[in-house]
Design a protein around this motif. Structure first.
Motif, short mmCIF file in Angstrom:
data_model
loop_
_atom_site.label_atom_id
_atom_site.label_comp_id
_atom_site.label_asym_id
_atom_site.label_seq_id
_atom_site.Cartn_x
_atom_site.Cartn_y
_atom_site.Cartn_z
N SER A 143 0.84 -1.20 0.00
CA SER A 143 0.00 0.00 0.00
C SER A 143 0.87 1.25 0.00
O SER A 143 0.37 2.37 0.04
CB SER A 143 -0.91 0.01 1.23
N CYS A 144 2.18 1.04 -0.06
CA CYS A 144 3.13 2.15 -0.02
C CYS A 144 3.24 2.76 -1.41
O CYS A 144 3.74 2.11 -2.34
CB CYS A 144 4.50 1.66 0.46
N THR A 145 2.78 3.98 -1.58
CA THR A 145 2.77 4.60 -2.90
C THR A 145 4.18 4.86 -3.42
O THR A 145 4.40 4.90 -4.62
CB THR A 145 2.00 5.93 -2.87
N SER A 146 5.15 5.01 -2.52
CA SER A 146 6.52 5.29 -2.97
C SER A 146 7.10 4.12 -3.74
O SER A 146 7.94 4.30 -4.62
CB SER A 146 7.42 5.62 -1.78
N ALA A 147 6.66 2.89 -3.42
CA ALA A 147 7.16 1.72 -4.15
C ALA A 147 6.74 1.78 -5.61
O ALA A 147 7.48 1.38 -6.50
CB ALA A 147 6.63 0.44 -3.51
N ASN A 148 5.52 2.28 -5.87
CA ASN A 148 5.03 2.35 -7.23
C ASN A 148 5.72 3.44 -8.04
O ASN A 148 5.70 3.42 -9.26
CB ASN A 148 3.52 2.62 -7.23
N SER A 149 6.32 4.41 -7.36
CA SER A 149 6.91 5.54 -8.06
C SER A 149 8.42 5.42 -8.22
O SER A 149 9.06 6.35 -8.70
CB SER A 149 6.58 6.85 -7.32
N ASP A 150 9.01 4.30 -7.81
CA ASP A 150 10.45 4.12 -7.96
C ASP A 150 10.83 4.21 -9.44
O ASP A 150 10.13 3.66 -10.31
CB ASP A 150 10.89 2.76 -7.42
N ASP A 151 11.95 4.87 -9.73
CA ASP A 151 12.38 4.98 -11.11
C ASP A 151 13.06 3.68 -11.55
O ASP A 151 13.30 2.77 -10.76
CB ASP A 151 13.30 6.18 -11.32
N GLN A 152 13.35 3.60 -12.85
CA GLN A 152 13.87 2.36 -13.41
C GLN A 152 15.23 2.00 -12.83
O GLN A 152 15.53 0.82 -12.65
CB GLN A 152 13.96 2.49 -14.94
N ILE A 153 16.06 2.99 -12.55
CA ILE A 153 17.38 2.71 -11.97
C ILE A 153 17.22 2.01 -10.63
O ILE A 153 17.86 0.99 -10.36
CB ILE A 153 18.18 4.02 -11.78
N THR A 154 16.35 2.54 -9.77
CA THR A 154 16.13 1.96 -8.44
C THR A 154 15.60 0.55 -8.55
O THR A 154 16.03 -0.37 -7.84
CB THR A 154 15.15 2.83 -7.65
N ILE A 155 14.65 0.35 -9.46
CA ILE A 155 14.05 -0.98 -9.63
C ILE A 155 15.09 -1.99 -10.08
O ILE A 155 15.20 -3.10 -9.52
CB ILE A 155 12.89 -0.91 -10.64
N LEU A 156 15.90 -1.63 -11.08
CA LEU A 156 16.87 -2.58 -11.60
C LEU A 156 18.00 -2.84 -10.61
O LEU A 156 18.57 -3.94 -10.59
CB LEU A 156 17.43 -2.08 -12.93
N LYS A 157 18.34 -1.87 -9.78
CA LYS A 157 19.32 -2.12 -8.72
C LYS A 157 18.78 -3.13 -7.71
O LYS A 157 19.52 -3.99 -7.23
CB LYS A 157 19.70 -0.81 -8.04
N ARG A 158 17.49 -3.02 -7.41
CA ARG A 158 16.87 -4.01 -6.51
C ARG A 158 16.88 -5.40 -7.15
O ARG A 158 17.15 -6.40 -6.49
CB ARG A 158 15.44 -3.58 -6.18
N VAL A 159 16.56 -5.44 -8.43
CA VAL A 159 16.56 -6.72 -9.15
C VAL A 159 17.96 -7.33 -9.14
O VAL A 159 18.12 -8.54 -8.93
CB VAL A 159 16.07 -6.53 -10.61
N THR A 160 18.97 -6.50 -9.35
CA THR A 160 20.35 -6.99 -9.36
C THR A 160 20.72 -7.65 -8.04
O THR A 160 21.28 -8.76 -8.02
CB THR A 160 21.32 -5.84 -9.66
N LYS A 161 20.41 -7.00 -6.94
CA LYS A 161 20.71 -7.58 -5.62
C LYS A 161 19.97 -8.90 -5.42
O LYS A 161 20.52 -9.87 -4.88
CB LYS A 161 20.31 -6.59 -4.52
N PHE A 162 18.71 -8.93 -5.86
CA PHE A 162 17.90 -10.14 -5.72
C PHE A 162 18.48 -11.30 -6.53
O PHE A 162 18.61 -12.43 -6.04
CB PHE A 162 16.47 -9.83 -6.18
N LEU A 163 18.88 -11.02 -7.77
CA LEU A 163 19.42 -12.07 -8.63
C LEU A 163 20.77 -12.57 -8.12
O LEU A 163 21.03 -13.78 -8.13
CB LEU A 163 19.57 -11.54 -10.05
N VAL A 164 21.61 -11.66 -7.67
CA VAL A 164 22.92 -12.06 -7.14
C VAL A 164 22.73 -12.98 -5.93
O VAL A 164 23.40 -14.03 -5.82
CB VAL A 164 23.76 -10.83 -6.77
N ALA A 165 21.85 -12.60 -5.03
CA ALA A 165 21.61 -13.42 -3.84
C ALA A 165 21.08 -14.80 -4.23
O ALA A 165 21.48 -15.82 -3.64
CB ALA A 165 20.61 -12.72 -2.92
N GLY A 166 20.18 -14.85 -5.20
CA GLY A 166 19.63 -16.14 -5.65
C GLY A 166 20.67 -17.02 -6.29
O GLY A 166 20.74 -18.24 -6.03
N LEU A 167 21.51 -16.46 -7.11
CA LEU A 167 22.54 -17.24 -7.79
C LEU A 167 23.61 -17.76 -6.83
O LEU A 167 24.15 -18.85 -7.01
CB LEU A 167 23.20 -16.39 -8.89
N LYS A 168 23.89 -16.99 -5.77
CA LYS A 168 24.95 -17.37 -4.82
C LYS A 168 24.40 -18.15 -3.62
O LYS A 168 25.18 -18.54 -2.76
CB LYS A 168 25.65 -16.10 -4.32
#
Length: 222
Positions: A194-219
């Motif tokens: 319900s946090c509106t700030s999550a919906n307004s994150d720009d693409q850089i922020t989103i992809l940085k989050r994805v990068t951390k998530f993928l690295v953790a999953g692979l390792k």
């Protein structure tokens, strides 16, 4: 009697018409899906006649292929180029998982930066293509991704030497799925938070989050 012969359109006219068709098709395929988007809908959006689509592409299937090749081919070339540069600097040593994922993910970010809204539209379309079983683009995606998959698989296998190949294949499957789902849109985050700030994150922020998530999953431990 003199017969007048109509002049052919200039090359710039051809290019402009073709580009308008591709832009319209890309946007409509993203919004409505591949099956639900007719050539008539595309020509209406692009403000061209059906003959123009037949002239430039020949069929709807060829148009779909052109839409993906136009952006996906340079995107994947950039991914391989970045990986090559990193491996050259490493001088035979394994890259880190972080470096490998950065090369894969951040190339998509560059597409968004370079093409503004249209780049974002294509990334969402790409996400839809992975999840649309009736799209008819599976074989096209397999061809477009073949070199990227092979190169990144070798790099990840070298970075994670103790990970069995079967497990690496599954984790790469999850990696591609995560990227596709993230690119497809923000529907899930709107449901979860319900946090509106999550919906307004720009693409850089989103992809940085994805990068951390993928690295953790692979390792992650097997």
């Amino acid at each position: 009697m003199t017969v007048s012969i109509p002049s052919l359109p200039h090359d710039s006219d051809h290019h402009d018409t073709k580009a308008r068709i591709l832009e319209a098709a890309e946007r409509l395929f993203m919004e409505h899906g591949f099956s639900a988007t007719s050539l008539r809908l595309i020509t209406g959006e692009a403000k061209v006649n059906l003959a123009s689509v037949n002239y430039h592409f020949g069929s709807k299937e060829a148009l779909i292929e052109a839409v993906f090749t136009r952006r996906l081919a340079p995107l994947n070339r950039e991914r391989v180029t970045q990986l090559n540069l990193l491996e050259a600097k490493a001088d035979g040593n394994p890259l880190t998982v972080e470096q490998i994922i950065d090369a894969f993910v951040m190339s998509a970010l560059q597409m968004g930066d370079d093409h503004s809204e249209t780049g974002t539209v294509f990334l969402r379309l790409l996400g839809r293509a992975f999840s649309d079983p009736g799209s008819g683009v599976r074989s096209l995606l397999a061809k477009q991704y073949s070199e990227v998959v092979a190169r990144f698989k070798r790099a990840l296998a070298k970075a994670l030497p103790d990970l069995p190949e079967k497990e690496l294949v599954w984790r790469m499957h999850f990696m591609f799925g995560t990227m596709a789902y993230t690119n497809a849109g923000m529907d899930a985050i709107q449901l979860i938070s319900s946090c509106t700030s999550a919906n307004s994150d720009d693409q850089i922020t989103i992809l940085k989050r994805v990068t951390k998530f993928l690295v953790a999953g692979l390792k992650a431990p097997e």
